[in-house]
Design an enzyme around this catalytic site. Structure first.
Site, short mmCIF file in Angstrom:
data_model
loop_
_atom_site.label_atom_id
_atom_site.label_comp_id
_atom_site.label_asym_id
_atom_site.label_seq_id
_atom_site.Cartn_x
_atom_site.Cartn_y
_atom_site.Cartn_z
N CYS A 388 0.82 -1.22 0.00
CA CYS A 388 0.00 0.00 0.00
C CYS A 388 0.85 1.27 0.00
O CYS A 388 0.92 1.98 -0.99
CB CYS A 388 -0.96 0.00 1.18
SG CYS A 388 -2.04 1.44 1.18
N ASP A 389 1.53 1.52 1.10
CA ASP A 389 2.29 2.77 1.21
C ASP A 389 3.37 2.91 0.14
O ASP A 389 3.61 4.00 -0.38
CB ASP A 389 2.96 2.86 2.59
CG ASP A 389 1.96 3.23 3.68
OD1 ASP A 389 0.92 3.82 3.33
OD2 ASP A 389 2.21 2.92 4.84
N VAL A 390 4.00 1.80 -0.21
CA VAL A 390 5.14 1.88 -1.13
C VAL A 390 4.72 2.15 -2.57
O VAL A 390 5.56 2.35 -3.44
CB VAL A 390 6.01 0.60 -1.08
CG1 VAL A 390 6.62 0.42 0.29
CG2 VAL A 390 5.23 -0.63 -1.50
#
Lengths: 471, 95
Positions: A388-390
């Protein structure tokens, strides 16, 4: 330095170990390198036993054999998924050994050794102690025994600073004052253990790669400082190398997460953001821009090049096997498939690479962020598995959010993206992922292992019905 | 041993280690870390020396614990690294 037998043998062992590390820089030679390292370590142990004529002391031999046996047993029984916690645990044991060695030295000959040796023995006890307890907490968090979310206590930062000041004071007073050495040594031990706990308990899941790297560095430093105290250059040198290695990894991890080491140490986590966002479940709005793409199966089957992006979600849902099946299917259809690995995906540096290697995906297909990022724009389909964040494009645009400036995999540039994530909740950073709202993104929500299995069978069916139509 | 020589060795090792390890690709970061972790168990040598020269019984017992802990670190560390690296296979021969 005089050229006696001890120094010559020590230098040879150090140089062999350095050559071994050099071999670790390529996957072709790393296995040999590691084995050479193990052998040179065995040589170091045998040499110290034989040269000092202590090989016949039963206590030493029995302890060595017991330790080796437990080490094999631990590793033998552990699967690939548990590697992070095992590494953390071993790391802690190394730190614990350094703590005990320094402690015994102070206990036995505290007032006889010179100021320098005493100073290093205190340092060894402190660094070893915090490595021991910190690593055990980290291992407990990774194993799920201890709450994986950051745990803060009242006045956390103040207690941390206070402990640090007291530890420094003990180190200085213990060195200069000849009396009460045992009291000082005991104080240093207890407080450094406490410090390790308080430091590590505050670290959350996604900060784990940084924490483990840092603790790894500390265990090296502890061994090195211990080497000063006992006057052994193998310890000093190898410990220093491990310290440097851990520091490099820590740096890389910090950069990849866009966080400064200082923020990790002082515990300014993303937690506040997370708290507010997990309470309200984020709904992905189907506004005008978002059209459901129903023909994603056709898109995948017709794609020429595909990039798969794994994240910690893949490890959580144990979807590696399905990823491998998908990989085999796509390769079997003659497609150009690669994996994009973000440096901090997972719970330790390079975690994804190990998981994918375990399911027999050749390492040539695993690409790092700098290699793969220019390729996304010309890629037909990206399949995200539990990341998600990456991959959050907000890192480029949304100033003021915790991830702004963090290097991401530029998934959004691809022609089509399929996201196999559990849900559309924000990742660890708490920043919503704007990628999900884009029109060329298909969301397949649920357990990644299940959705991937479904995706593979759908792809096969789609292809079959296609050929039937053509006939 | 001379203190300044020990400090010199520490500095040289740190710099050399830094240079050597900078070349390791991110692909191998986990095996690198666990391999280095095994190296940090070199403290077993210190544990052997202090235990051998320890006079008091409680020091000997503590020393034995230190040797066991460090040995778990060394043997487990190298073993798990070996197992991990064994899984890293090249796919070029399949093509």
């Amino acid at each position: 330095m005089e050229l006696n037998i001890v120094n010559i043998v020590s230098l040879v062992i150090i140089l062999i170990c350095a050559a071994d590390i050099k071999l670790m820089s390529s996957p072709k030679t790393a296995l040999v390198g590691n084995r050479i390292g193990a052998l040179s370590m065995l040589a170091a142990i045998l040499f110290v036993l034989i040269y000092n004529d202590i090989i016949t002391i039963p206590l030493l031999l029995v302890s060595l054999i017991i330790g080796a046996f437990i080490g094999i047993l631990f590793t033998y029984k552990t699967g690939g998924v548990k590697i992070p916690q095992l590494v953390a645990l071993f790391n802690g044991f190394g730190g614990g050994a350094s703590l005990i060695v320094s402690f015994i030295l102070l206990l036995e000959q505290g007032s006889n050794i010179d100021t320098f040796a005493r100073f290093t023995a205190f340092s060894g006890a402190i660094v070893g102690g915090l490595t021991f307890s910190g690593s055990l907490i980290a291992a407990g968090k990774l194993e799920g025994i201890i709450n994986q979310k950051p745990v803060t206590i009242k006045a956390h930062s103040m207690i941390t600073s206070l402990l640090l000041i007291i530890l420094l004071a003990i180190m200085i007073f213990g060195t200069v004052i000849d009396d009460y050495i045992v009291t000082f040594a005991s104080g240093a031990t207890v407080l450094s253990l406490l410090f390790g706990v308080i430091f590590a308990i505050r670290i959350g899941g996604a900060d784990m790669p940084i924490t483990i790297s840092l603790l790894n560095s500390c265990s090296g430093l502890a061994a090195s400082v211990c080497g000063f105290a006992v006057g052994d250059i193998i310890l000093i040198s190898l410990g220093a190398i491990v310290g440097a290695s851990g520091l490099i990894l820590t740096q890389i991890m910090c950069k990849a997460m866009n966080r400064s080491l200082w923020h990790i140490l002082t515990g300014s986590t993303y937690r506040k953001v997370i708290d507010s966002s997990t309470e309200t479940i984020v709904e992905i709005k189907s506004d005008g821009a978002k059209k459901e793409v129903h023909n994603y199966l056709e898109i995948v089957n017709k794609a020429k090049n595909i990039i798969i992006v794994p994240g910690y979600g893949m490890a959580l849902s144990q979807a590696q096997e399905q990823v491998k099946l998908l990989f085999d299917y796509l390769i079997g259809k003659g497609k150009d498939v690669r994996f994009a690995i973000h440096p901090v995906a997972g719970r330790m540096p390079g975690h994804m690479n190990v998981l994918l290697a375990e399911v027999d995906i050749p390492y040539e297909y695993l690409c790092d962020i700098d290699t793969i990022n220019p390729e996304f724009a010309s890629t037909d389909v990206v399949i995200v598995v539990g990341a998600c964040d990456v991959i959050n494009p907000e890192a480029i645009t949304a100033q003021g959010t915790p991830i702004y400036g963090m290097p991401i995999l530029r998934v959004h540039e691809a022609k089509h993206v399929i996201v196999c994530n559990k849900d559309t909740k924000p990742g660890y950073s708490g920043v919503e992922n704007s990628l999900y709202n884009k029109s060329n993104v298909t969301l397949l929500l649920g357990n990644a292992a299940d959705t991937l299995a479904e995706l593979i069978s759908q792809l096969q069916n789609d292809l079959q019905s296609d050929t039937v139509l053509q006939d | 041993m001379n203190n300044s020589i020990m400090i010199l060795i520490f500095i040289i090792s740190t710099v050399a280690g830094y240079k050597l390890i900078k070349d390791v690709p991110s692909l191998l970061h986990t095996p690198l870390m666990s391999g280095m972790n095994a190296f940090s168990g070199i403290t077993v040598v210190g544990a052997i020396l202090t235990t051998a020269s320890a006079a008091a019984l409680h020091s000997k017992i503590l020393g034995a614990i230190a040797i066991i802990l460090a040995m778990i670190n060394v043997v487990g560390g190298f073993y798990i690294t070996d197992r991990m690296l064994g899984k890293f296979k090249s796919g070029l021969k399949d093509k």
